[in-house]
Design a protein around this motif. Structure first.
Motif, PDB file in Angstrom:
ATOM      1  N   PRO A 158      -4.378   8.994  -1.658  1.00 12.97           N
ATOM      2  CA  PRO A 158      -5.550   8.678  -2.484  1.00 12.97           C
ATOM      3  C   PRO A 158      -6.276   9.931  -2.986  1.00 12.97           C
ATOM      4  O   PRO A 158      -6.416  10.916  -2.252  1.00 12.97           O
ATOM      5  CB  PRO A 158      -6.443   7.884  -1.529  1.00 12.97           C
ATOM      6  N   GLU A 185      -4.334   5.329 -14.424  1.00 14.81           N
ATOM      7  CA  GLU A 185      -2.933   4.940 -14.210  1.00 14.81           C
ATOM      8  C   GLU A 185      -2.163   6.008 -13.438  1.00 14.81           C
ATOM      9  O   GLU A 185      -1.217   5.690 -12.712  1.00 14.81           O
ATOM     10  CB  GLU A 185      -2.267   4.659 -15.561  1.00 14.81           C
ATOM     11  N   SER A 189      -2.249   4.610  -5.539  1.00 11.13           N
ATOM     12  CA  SER A 189      -2.940   3.445  -4.993  1.00 11.13           C
ATOM     13  C   SER A 189      -3.917   3.898  -3.897  1.00 11.13           C
ATOM     14  O   SER A 189      -3.617   4.818  -3.131  1.00 11.13           O
ATOM     15  CB  SER A 189      -1.871   2.515  -4.421  1.00 11.13           C
ATOM     16  N   GLY A 190      -5.097   3.228  -3.840  1.00 17.32           N
ATOM     17  CA  GLY A 190      -6.100   3.599  -2.832  1.00 17.32           C
ATOM     18  C   GLY A 190      -7.036   4.707  -3.297  1.00 17.32           C
ATOM     19  O   GLY A 190      -7.917   5.130  -2.545  1.00 17.32           O
ATOM     20  N   SER A 191      -6.859   5.147  -4.552  1.00 18.36           N
ATOM     21  CA  SER A 191      -7.719   6.213  -5.091  1.00 18.36           C
ATOM     22  C   SER A 191      -9.082   5.651  -5.495  1.00 18.36           C
ATOM     23  O   SER A 191      -9.275   4.433  -5.597  1.00 18.36           O
ATOM     24  CB  SER A 191      -7.052   6.858  -6.316  1.00 18.36           C
ATOM     25  N   LYS A 280     -12.646   1.498  -6.675  1.00 17.53           N
ATOM     26  CA  LYS A 280     -11.424   1.799  -5.934  1.00 17.53           C
ATOM     27  C   LYS A 280     -10.220   1.197  -6.666  1.00 17.53           C
ATOM     28  O   LYS A 280     -10.313   0.086  -7.202  1.00 17.53           O
ATOM     29  CB  LYS A 280     -11.520   1.230  -4.525  1.00 17.53           C
ATOM     30  N   LYS A 281      -9.127   1.925  -6.663  1.00 13.08           N
ATOM     31  CA  LYS A 281      -7.893   1.417  -7.264  1.00 13.08           C
ATOM     32  C   LYS A 281      -7.075   0.705  -6.173  1.00 13.08           C
ATOM     33  O   LYS A 281      -6.885   1.271  -5.090  1.00 13.08           O
ATOM     34  CB  LYS A 281      -7.091   2.590  -7.865  1.00 13.08           C
ATOM     35  N   ALA A 282      -6.636  -0.498  -6.473  1.00  9.50           N
ATOM     36  CA  ALA A 282      -5.882  -1.289  -5.479  1.00  9.50           C
ATOM     37  C   ALA A 282      -4.572  -0.603  -5.126  1.00  9.50           C
ATOM     38  O   ALA A 282      -4.007   0.134  -5.932  1.00  9.50           O
ATOM     39  CB  ALA A 282      -5.613  -2.672  -6.035  1.00  9.50           C
TER      40      ALA A 282
END
Ligand SMILES: C[S@@+](CC[C@H](N)C(=O)[O-])C[C@H]1O[C@@H](n2cnc3c(N)ncnc32)[C@H](O)[C@@H]1O
Length: 282
Positions: A158, A185, A189-191, A280-282
């Motif tokens: 992340p 993009e 993930s998690g970022s 948060k990014k999934a």
């Protein structure tokens, strides 16, 4: 071309235009910094006539940045930070906040202002977990190909992408959304994505009038400046999970699970221009 000496024994690094104000240097002056020139100070004085709360806005942004970075590094376990539109080094920069919470934290600063680039390169010298990318954020392909940025993203862990008081320097809303989307993009993930942004509610009220006058005043120096509604600012988080409390005044933003900031309320809401949020990014 070489650096130019100044009468006080310093120098002006190649590429720095001291005849026109720079956003980074005007902001530095608002924060009490010394990396600015008379042209920056003169524009700041003009801004102060319209908005005497400008230094409070700048301080509120730095306090918000401290809360966001501190929480990400200490509570969310983030060790990689991309600070896009980093500005000149001032008190409590992203790397200092993050590394004080987690010694393993690494930071890549990105900016295209020659004054910032000169200082950013100096940062490289004394901290091997802090890097600087001289790049134009409106060109995501080039930014993402920068070796320091690419290496951080390639780890697959992340990353916190921070765009503090930067996106309102990009004039076109749709283009700006597309630019943000391209960066999001590229994040693992998690970022997380943290954005602070100047607001124009466009409702005919006091803040609307204040920022219209302000933007008119600085238009010739900063022609791409675009203050936006809360809805427009929120749209930069599309596709992400916007964390509570959402996009709010910076002085009211608190990190998840923490108390409201103690500095909340120093600027009347009707004259408070800065909003922001964390997602948060999934
Ligand atoms: C107001 S300062 C904010 C500094 C810092 N992020 C903060 O919040 O304290 C905005 C910064 O964005 C940078 N910036 C604006 N447009 C940019 C672009 N297209 N590419 C890279 N940096 C940009 C400016 O040079 C300036 O340093």
């Amino acid at each position: 071309m070489t650096n130019q000496p100044t009468s006080d024994g310093g120098f002006i690094a190649h590429g720095i235009d001291t005849t026109r104000p720079s956003v980074a240097r005007v902001y530095d002056y608002a924060l009490g910094g010394k990396d600015n020139y008379e042209t920056d100070r003169e524009l700041y004085r003009q801004i102060m006539k319209i908005a005497p709360e400008t230094p409070e806005w700048a301080k509120a942004n730095r306090a918000w940045l401290g809360r966001v970075i501190g929480w990400l590094a200490a509570e969310a376990g983030v060790t990689r930070f991309l600070d896009a539109g980093s500005g000149l080094p001032t008190a409590q920069n992203t790397h200092q906040i993050a590394q004080s919470r987690n010694q393993l934290a690494s930071v890549v600063y990105i900016d295209n202002d020659p004054s910032v680039i000169a200082h950013g390169r100096a940062l490289l010298l004394d901290n091997d977990r802090t890097h600087f990318a001289a790049a134009d954020l409106t060109r995501p392909d080039e930014v993402l190909a920068d070796p320091a940025v690419a290496e951080m993203l390639a780890a697959g862990e992340p990353v916190a992408l921070v765009m503090a008081l930067m996106l309102h320097h990009l004039a076109d809303l749709e283009e700006t959304r597309a630019i943000v989307k391209q960066y999001v993009e590229a994040l693992p993930s998690g970022s997380y994505v943290a954005i602070s942004h100047a607001c124009n509610p466009r409702d005919g009220g006091e803040l609307n009038q204040l920022v219209t006058e302000l933007v008119d005043k600085v238009q010739s120096s900063f022609p791409t400046l675009a203050f936006r509604t809360v809805e427009e600012i929120s749209s930069f988080f599309d596709g992400l999970e916007l964390l509570d409390p959402g996009v709010v005044r910076l002085v009211e933003w608190q990190a998840p699970g923490t108390e409201s900031p103690k500095d909340a309320g120093t600027i009347p809401g009707a004259r408070d221009v800065l909003y922001g949020g964390l997602a948060k990014k999934a």
